[in-house]
Scaffold this motif. Sequence first.
Motif, PDB file in Angstrom:
ATOM      1  N   UNK A 199      -4.031   5.896   0.372  1.00  0.00           N
ATOM      2  CA  UNK A 199      -5.432   5.734   0.015  1.00  0.00           C
ATOM      3  C   UNK A 199      -6.205   6.998   0.349  1.00  0.00           C
ATOM      4  N   UNK A 246     -10.050  -4.524  -7.430  1.00  0.00           N
ATOM      5  CA  UNK A 246      -8.844  -4.064  -8.104  1.00  0.00           C
ATOM      6  C   UNK A 246      -9.086  -3.790  -9.581  1.00  0.00           C
ATOM      7  N   UNK A 306       0.831  -1.198   0.000  1.00  0.00           N
ATOM      8  CA  UNK A 306       0.000   0.000   0.000  1.00  0.00           C
ATOM      9  C   UNK A 306       0.867   1.250   0.000  1.00  0.00           C
ATOM     10  N   UNK A 333       1.064   6.326   3.460  1.00  0.00           N
ATOM     11  CA  UNK A 333       1.809   5.372   4.293  1.00  0.00           C
ATOM     12  C   UNK A 333       3.151   5.995   4.674  1.00  0.00           C
ATOM     13  N   UNK A 346     -14.626   2.831   4.344  1.00  0.00           N
ATOM     14  CA  UNK A 346     -13.447   2.684   5.189  1.00  0.00           C
ATOM     15  C   UNK A 346     -13.952   2.266   6.563  1.00  0.00           C
ATOM     16  N   UNK A 347     -13.051   2.043   7.464  1.00  0.00           N
ATOM     17  CA  UNK A 347     -13.469   1.652   8.797  1.00  0.00           C
ATOM     18  C   UNK A 347     -13.639   0.159   8.912  1.00  0.00           C
ATOM     19  N   UNK A 348     -13.887  -0.256  10.111  1.00  0.00           N
ATOM     20  CA  UNK A 348     -14.009  -1.687  10.397  1.00  0.00           C
ATOM     21  C   UNK A 348     -15.462  -2.044  10.626  1.00  0.00           C
ATOM     22  N   UNK A 349     -15.961  -3.206  10.180  1.00  0.00           N
ATOM     23  CA  UNK A 349     -15.187  -4.176   9.422  1.00  0.00           C
ATOM     24  C   UNK A 349     -14.952  -3.729   7.981  1.00  0.00           C
ATOM     25  N   UNK A 350     -13.873  -4.206   7.387  1.00  0.00           N
ATOM     26  CA  UNK A 350     -13.512  -3.772   6.049  1.00  0.00           C
ATOM     27  C   UNK A 350     -14.448  -4.370   5.015  1.00  0.00           C
ATOM     28  N   UNK A 351     -14.618  -3.673   3.937  1.00  0.00           N
ATOM     29  CA  UNK A 351     -15.313  -4.231   2.788  1.00  0.00           C
ATOM     30  C   UNK A 351     -14.275  -4.688   1.765  1.00  0.00           C
ATOM     31  N   UNK A 352     -14.663  -5.600   0.878  1.00  0.00           N
ATOM     32  CA  UNK A 352     -13.688  -6.162  -0.058  1.00  0.00           C
ATOM     33  C   UNK A 352     -13.053  -5.100  -0.952  1.00  0.00           C
ATOM     34  N   UNK A 353     -11.845  -5.366  -1.370  1.00  0.00           N
ATOM     35  CA  UNK A 353     -11.151  -4.510  -2.329  1.00  0.00           C
ATOM     36  C   UNK A 353     -11.468  -4.979  -3.753  1.00  0.00           C
TER      37      UNK A 353
END
Lengths: 115, 112
Positions: free
Chosen positions: A48, A106, A45, A57, A97-104
Amino acid sequence: DAMVIQNPRYQVTQFGKPVTLSCSQTLNHNVMYWYQQKSSQAPKLLFHYYDKDFNNEADTPDNFQSRRPNTSFCFLDIRSPGLGDAAMYLCATSRTAGRPNSPLHFGNGTRLTVT
Amino acid sequence: QQPVQSPQAVILREGEDAVINCSSSKALYSVHWYRQKHGEAPVFLMILLKGGEQKGHDKISASFNEKKQQSSLYLTASQLSYSGTYFCGTDSFMNRDDKIIFGKGTRLHILP
């Protein structure tokens, strides 16, 4: 179909010559990511966006910048590419964003070659 | 904190089973599994959020242990199309924010 589109698929640039990679999405996702993937390595990463909020990062070189002018588009600028920056650059989106994450989700990536 | 994947590589014959493991020294919020074929983008397979959870579709399933520190991906009766590199991505309680960190990947090669 809703998707993540990266252009170009292949980019060749000269050492030190600025280059911009682009990513667009029709998923209307809030979060957009840029990953760098070198051969046989995990995606790393770089940064984002959550909406317009930029998250860098700690180990991302200053040589890498990003812009997100609107929800649909995101750009990766490499100001002075070095030979070590040759890699596949992956753009990804997620719904939240945030938890729980959602799928990425690509894009197909842009393979950058530095000569 | 990068999760640890094992094995690094697997070679199977079509129809055989495989297990890929992903572990962390700390409890995780979630584990994602992705498959990437050569020259292509990673494709999402599934996400696990709860300790003790198991889920799957077709002949690919995954589990998340009760302590939420270890996940396994199960490939049953493997098909040629299963070949590729499998990555787990984790969100750790150690993370300052909710980013996904990928393991180094497991290369799976299916022979006819």
